[in-house]
Design an enzyme around this catalytic site. Sequence first.
Site, PDB file in Angstrom:
ATOM      1  N   HIS A 358       0.834  -1.201   0.000  1.00 51.42           N
ATOM      2  CA  HIS A 358       0.000   0.000   0.000  1.00 51.42           C
ATOM      3  C   HIS A 358       0.870   1.253   0.000  1.00 51.42           C
ATOM      4  O   HIS A 358       2.042   1.224   0.358  1.00 51.42           O
ATOM      5  CB  HIS A 358      -1.019  -0.012   1.135  1.00 51.42           C
ATOM      6  CG  HIS A 358      -0.538   0.289   2.517  1.00 51.42           C
ATOM      7  ND1 HIS A 358      -0.564   1.554   3.043  1.00 51.42           N
ATOM      8  CD2 HIS A 358      -0.071  -0.500   3.502  1.00 51.42           C
ATOM      9  CE1 HIS A 358      -0.138   1.518   4.305  1.00 51.42           C
ATOM     10  NE2 HIS A 358       0.174   0.286   4.602  1.00 51.42           N
ATOM     11  N   ASP A 368       5.812   2.685   7.505  1.00 51.20           N
ATOM     12  CA  ASP A 368       4.510   2.130   7.123  1.00 51.20           C
ATOM     13  C   ASP A 368       3.744   3.136   6.296  1.00 51.20           C
ATOM     14  O   ASP A 368       3.152   4.060   6.843  1.00 51.20           O
ATOM     15  CB  ASP A 368       3.738   1.773   8.400  1.00 51.20           C
ATOM     16  CG  ASP A 368       2.350   1.237   8.114  1.00 51.20           C
ATOM     17  OD1 ASP A 368       2.047   0.942   6.948  1.00 51.20           O
ATOM     18  OD2 ASP A 368       1.561   1.106   9.067  1.00 51.20           O
ATOM     19  N   GLU A 405      -5.268   1.467   2.259  1.00 52.22           N
ATOM     20  CA  GLU A 405      -5.107   0.277   3.107  1.00 52.22           C
ATOM     21  C   GLU A 405      -5.379   0.639   4.545  1.00 52.22           C
ATOM     22  O   GLU A 405      -5.992  -0.104   5.296  1.00 52.22           O
ATOM     23  CB  GLU A 405      -3.686  -0.280   2.957  1.00 52.22           C
ATOM     24  CG  GLU A 405      -3.438  -1.602   3.697  1.00 52.22           C
ATOM     25  CD  GLU A 405      -2.918  -1.451   5.126  1.00 52.22           C
ATOM     26  OE1 GLU A 405      -2.729  -2.471   5.790  1.00 52.22           O
ATOM     27  OE2 GLU A 405      -2.718  -0.304   5.592  1.00 52.22           O
ATOM     28  N   GLU A 406      -4.896   1.817   4.940  1.00 51.73           N
ATOM     29  CA  GLU A 406      -4.992   2.204   6.353  1.00 51.73           C
ATOM     30  C   GLU A 406      -6.442   2.283   6.822  1.00 51.73           C
ATOM     31  O   GLU A 406      -6.745   1.973   7.958  1.00 51.73           O
ATOM     32  CB  GLU A 406      -4.277   3.542   6.590  1.00 51.73           C
ATOM     33  CG  GLU A 406      -2.759   3.490   6.395  1.00 51.73           C
ATOM     34  CD  GLU A 406      -2.042   2.621   7.430  1.00 51.73           C
ATOM     35  OE1 GLU A 406      -2.705   1.968   8.250  1.00 51.73           O
ATOM     36  OE2 GLU A 406      -0.798   2.607   7.403  1.00 51.73           O
ATOM     37  N   ASP A 433       4.480  -4.557   3.367  1.00 56.15           N
ATOM     38  CA  ASP A 433       3.817  -3.375   3.925  1.00 56.15           C
ATOM     39  C   ASP A 433       4.880  -2.617   4.715  1.00 56.15           C
ATOM     40  O   ASP A 433       5.565  -1.765   4.157  1.00 56.15           O
ATOM     41  CB  ASP A 433       2.639  -3.841   4.796  1.00 56.15           C
ATOM     42  CG  ASP A 433       1.834  -2.694   5.384  1.00 56.15           C
ATOM     43  OD1 ASP A 433       2.354  -1.574   5.450  1.00 56.15           O
ATOM     44  OD2 ASP A 433       0.672  -2.921   5.789  1.00 56.15           O
ATOM     45  N   HIS A 530       2.296   4.761  13.044  1.00 52.70           N
ATOM     46  CA  HIS A 530       1.069   5.543  12.816  1.00 52.70           C
ATOM     47  C   HIS A 530       1.057   6.902  13.521  1.00 52.70           C
ATOM     48  O   HIS A 530      -0.010   7.407  13.860  1.00 52.70           O
ATOM     49  CB  HIS A 530      -0.177   4.745  13.214  1.00 52.70           C
ATOM     50  CG  HIS A 530      -0.528   3.664  12.226  1.00 52.70           C
ATOM     51  ND1 HIS A 530      -1.683   2.917  12.305  1.00 52.70           N
ATOM     52  CD2 HIS A 530       0.115   3.200  11.126  1.00 52.70           C
ATOM     53  CE1 HIS A 530      -1.732   2.040  11.304  1.00 52.70           C
ATOM     54  NE2 HIS A 530      -0.645   2.186  10.577  1.00 52.70           N
TER      55      HIS A 530
HETATM   56 ZN   LIG Z   1       0.820  -0.364   6.443  1.00 52.27          ZN
END
Ligand SMILES: [Zn+2]
Length: 711
Positions: A358, A368, A405-406, A433, A530
């Site tokens: 992603h 990420d 994707e998130e 990922d 994140h």
């Molecule tokens: Zn990810």
Amino acid sequence: MIVRKSLLFLLSLALAPRLLAAQAAPQKVFGYSDFTKQARIEAKFLAVPEAKLAGEHLKTLTAEPHMASTPGDRRTAEYVARKFRSAGLETEIVPYRVLMNQPKVVRVEAYNDAGKLIMTGPTREHVDGDRYQDDPRVTMPFNGSSASGDVTGEVVYANYGRLEDFALLASRRIDLRGKIVLCRYGANFRGVKVYLAEQRGAAGVLLYSDPLDDGFAKGAAYPLGPWRPETAVQLGSVQYLFKYPGDPETPGVASTLDLPDSARVPNERSGNQPRIISIPISYHDAMPILKNLKGAVAPQDWQGGLDFRYHLGPAVKQTGVRVHLVSQQDYQRRIIWDVIGKIKGAEYPSEWVVAGNHRDAWIYGAVDPSSGTAAMLEAVHGVGALLKEGWRPKRTIVFCSWDAEEQGLIGSTEWVEEHGNAMEHAVAYFNVDVAVAGPDFSASAVPSLKQFVRELTRSVPSPLGGTAYQQWRVKSSGNSEHRSSNAPPAPGEEVQVGDLGSGSDFTPFLQHAGVPSTDIGSGGPYGVYHSVFDNFAWYRMNADPKFVYLEEMARVLGLETLRMADSEVLPYDYVTYAREVNAYLEEASRHAADAELGEIDFGQAQAAAARFASAAERVRRRQMAPTGDLGRLNETLREVESALLNPAGLPHRPWYRHTIFAPGEFTGYSAVVLPGVNEAIDAKDKIRARQQLTVLSQALERAAATLEAVR
Ligand SMILES: [Zn+2]
């Protein structure tokens, strides 16, 4: 950390010039009767991916926030499309229109038992000296799929928000109706925490990152080290992806631009969205709440890393902490962009080998997912070099850069749903990922591809010297992180390949469409997941200063793709598959006995598994010495995974069709094996357990019969 880094530096100095000489081309490779020609192709490929270029991709991809459906996201799509095109891939940007929220207002106010205001948040994420944190496009902390609302309630601390945590609160007669449940991140998927709180009548959920789990208790916090600083928040989706992932309004159907609104299920009635508010906060904001909670002292294993005793919250005739949560979420049908690049296969064009990662991030997403995108782009660079020399793969190769994707695996899920027929012939899906957070390689795979991943890492040099496989083995024998497998290791097995649960884009491929899948990554201390601090500065400082692990991951991903696409006989290892299924069955029957469900007969399923195992042994010999119509043999081999799907899906969640693997309803990320059977046992539902054993037996019989058809 310091020790690990200096060691790494010395090793890389000593071994760098010998990197490519470190591994000799393997003589005998599963899927090939003669590997000589393929070894030459692979050697050419391996020489192309370059750390420096991967670092440049990463820098470009993380130059600005690129949450799904924003202008920054669109620019990354165009960058990826340009790189695909210049490598010679037939490239298109594929849009979908999907329901997603963006935050308008997110507010938390906490009051102590005297009614005094003790906190307003969320506090802006901030550390000294980070030059990415103040960009005006950085989103405020929020949860994807959170409901909107304005609620006030008393706080109850629920540890990780696991099933057993809620059971403990229930045993203490703590009523969650109308309460705000405060959970720390970790142990399960955040959507599960909200799901369980909602089922128990909670009015809202606060999610926070405890320093015990990824903060100062682990080591130095950013900007001094890799761990989570005080104000860092973990954003994330709370979609109920264990029910189904993707666009909430179109389960099983692709949200193409021309899909009429009448074909969409309105949000209020759709099944994968929470109905209650949830808000993610930092421990800076959670601290005053936790400190003022009353009632019973939390159990010892509920105690986090802050330096006061944690309490459960409510108490008789005593008010603890009340919080006021405001969440205004702007729900719109928004456009997202997958980037798809194809190379048509010369011999079997309808058999697709798909590799994907992603591209969207909550904010900058250096680890990420941009490390995955940078690695994939260097894999594409290597494949492009082969194309320019006139090489063509036997099978079609498809590289995919997924969007959204998130928010809930949306870009990949819609694409798989759109290409349902093609997926029946897709021979593999290779996911990446979080490609690089540090130096420790690990992988998860469907059992039929575990050996494939192990074997090909023997052909990839490690930045630490030797091969990726050798370093993987060294780490596995130590105490470092493993991906969990539900079956015990086979004799002589040196490295463990985990099972696929959920939390990334392999889910629609394997668990909905039955495409054999893998997921790879290189891990390390990573506390900024994140948050705004998962940025290029953090990456260079902590994960991979010279981008050599990006180069390694580009090589592994590219080699997976090439070796699968060109194989004479598809290298599926059904002997391992059957062995693992047998182990799962033994475990499930112990589980049933422990649950004291009375008589449940595993005999039929065990007999089917035994039939599958002996057919697999016979077919393995055929795979080792292939003759005759290989096209037909390969089609049959591929059909085995499809045979393990149940078209009716799992009870209560029909989108999930695989009878062997699903994300756990109460874990989310980790796999539950034999999900129909094991979840019926968990629910103490004997009738359903028997019925699901029959479904499983039939699937195993179908798989066995498919293998037996191989001549
Ligand atoms: Zn990810």
